[in-house]
Write an enzyme that holds these catalytic residues in place. Sequence first.
Site, short mmCIF file in Angstrom:
data_model
loop_
_atom_site.label_atom_id
_atom_site.label_comp_id
_atom_site.label_asym_id
_atom_site.label_seq_id
_atom_site.Cartn_x
_atom_site.Cartn_y
_atom_site.Cartn_z
N THR A 126 -6.73 5.70 7.39
CA THR A 126 -7.34 6.11 6.07
C THR A 126 -7.27 4.85 5.02
OG1 THR A 126 -5.13 6.47 5.17
CG2 THR A 126 -6.50 8.43 6.35
N THR A 127 -6.99 3.75 5.70
CA THR A 127 -6.82 2.67 4.92
C THR A 127 -7.57 1.60 5.60
OG1 THR A 127 -4.74 1.60 5.46
CG2 THR A 127 -4.66 3.18 3.43
N HIS A 157 2.71 10.45 6.93
CA HIS A 157 1.92 10.13 8.23
C HIS A 157 3.15 9.37 9.20
CE1 HIS A 157 -2.04 10.02 5.82
NE2 HIS A 157 -1.60 11.25 6.60
N HIS A 196 1.84 8.99 1.25
CA HIS A 196 0.61 8.75 0.23
C HIS A 196 1.01 9.89 -0.79
CE1 HIS A 196 -1.96 6.69 3.15
NE2 HIS A 196 -1.43 7.23 3.95
N GLU A 253 -3.85 13.16 1.47
CA GLU A 253 -5.17 12.65 1.80
C GLU A 253 -5.76 13.69 2.19
OE1 GLU A 253 -4.15 9.08 4.01
OE2 GLU A 253 -4.91 8.25 2.14
N HIS A 310 5.08 6.34 7.09
CA HIS A 310 4.85 6.03 5.75
C HIS A 310 4.10 7.61 4.89
CE1 HIS A 310 0.69 5.61 7.67
NE2 HIS A 310 0.33 5.87 6.37
N HIS A 337 0.87 -1.14 0.14
CA HIS A 337 0.03 0.05 0.04
C HIS A 337 0.82 1.33 0.07
CE1 HIS A 337 -2.99 -2.82 1.23
NE2 HIS A 337 -2.36 -3.28 2.26
C1 LIG Z 1 -4.63 -4.37 13.66
C2 LIG Z 1 -3.33 -3.32 13.24
C3 LIG Z 1 -3.60 -2.16 12.47
C4 LIG Z 1 -5.17 -1.89 12.31
C5 LIG Z 1 -3.45 -2.26 11.13
C6 LIG Z 1 -1.97 -1.94 10.80
C7 LIG Z 1 -2.09 -0.59 10.52
O1 LIG Z 1 -1.43 0.00 11.48
N1 LIG Z 1 -2.69 0.18 9.49
C8 LIG Z 1 -2.81 1.63 9.52
C9 LIG Z 1 -2.14 2.44 9.98
C10 LIG Z 1 -1.97 3.83 9.64
C11 LIG Z 1 -2.69 4.45 8.86
S1 LIG Z 1 -3.15 5.80 8.12
N2 LIG Z 1 -2.82 6.15 6.71
O2 LIG Z 1 -1.98 6.53 8.99
O3 LIG Z 1 -4.28 6.35 8.58
C12 LIG Z 1 -3.49 3.43 8.10
C13 LIG Z 1 -3.59 1.95 8.39
ZN LIG Z 2 -1.19 7.19 6.03
#
Ligand SMILES: CC[C@H](C)CCC(=O)Nc1ccc(S(N)(=O)=O)cc1
Ligand SMILES: [Zn+2]
Length: 262
Positions: free
Chosen positions: A199-200, A119, A96, A106, A94, A64
């Site tokens: 957001t994912t 993020h 986007h 985003e 990470h 992703h």
């Molecule tokens: C069960 C563990 C957890 C739910 C799944 C792994 C995880 O951390 N996902 C995640 C983290 C950050 C963002 S964002 N883009 O920063 O909102 C989106 C998805």
């Molecule tokens: Zn993110």
Amino acid sequence: FTLTLIHQALFGPSAWHRHYPVAKGSRQSPIDIIPDEARRDSSLGPIFLKYDRCTSLSIANNGHSVVVEFDDSDDRSVIQGGPLDNPYRLKQFHFHWGGKGCEGSEHTVAGVGYASELHLVHWNAVKYTTYEDAATAPDGLAVLGIFLEQGDDHRWLHTITDVLYMVKFKGSATNFKGFNPKCLLPSNLHYWTYLGSLTTPPLHESVIWIVLKEPIVVSEKQLGMFRILQFSGEEEDQRMRMENNFRPPQPLKERISVVVHD
Ligand SMILES: CC[C@H](C)CCC(=O)Nc1ccc(S(N)(=O)=O)cc1
Ligand SMILES: [Zn+2]
């Protein structure tokens, strides 16, 4: 091109609600931030970032985005203050981004997007024992969002873009020790904050969002390096370039508007 459209229709943001009904929830992210409508709250102070150099571990392509993971076994690297009641431990960061020259952030600001968004994901290790538990709790996560604006080369981003070729395919990872994310921060930490979600998928409504007002500046060349990454694994014959991995803004619904701290 059609493969991308089919892929988008089957697996993109508009399809997520089928497996993750919370996609239509009351505190989904990202949102369009409207500065003129943001409330001021004098009780809201500045945020403090204590990012210790030696906690970064690895950099990976999770299919992703490209993610830098940190050792979150103690409070060496934390965010605190602002809307947060406790220190939140840095777990990963990470990015986007968009396609060539098109938007990629985003969150948007008064309807305008940036080229990319960083993020930094933190979790409340005071109240919860694991990241997974925190990720499902309404005050479990704090994500610091930083906009990337296109312009001159960023002085330090090359330390990340130089190693992206090593994590080109989904599922690849490599050692990435001694990286201090402090070098990716803008000059001031003025922010907007609101209650939102991942957001994912799984889109858990567990995030206290802190979005910095001031973007950092990176060059088109540096942004272009992110696009050598693939959504697909090395063995897959259909090459899917990793780009446009951003969710569009979601309805604010009955949320109180965003709060600003200057
Ligand atoms: C069960 C563990 C957890 C739910 C799944 C792994 C995880 O951390 N996902 C995640 C983290 C950050 C963002 S964002 N883009 O920063 O909102 C989106 C998805
Ligand atoms: Zn993110």
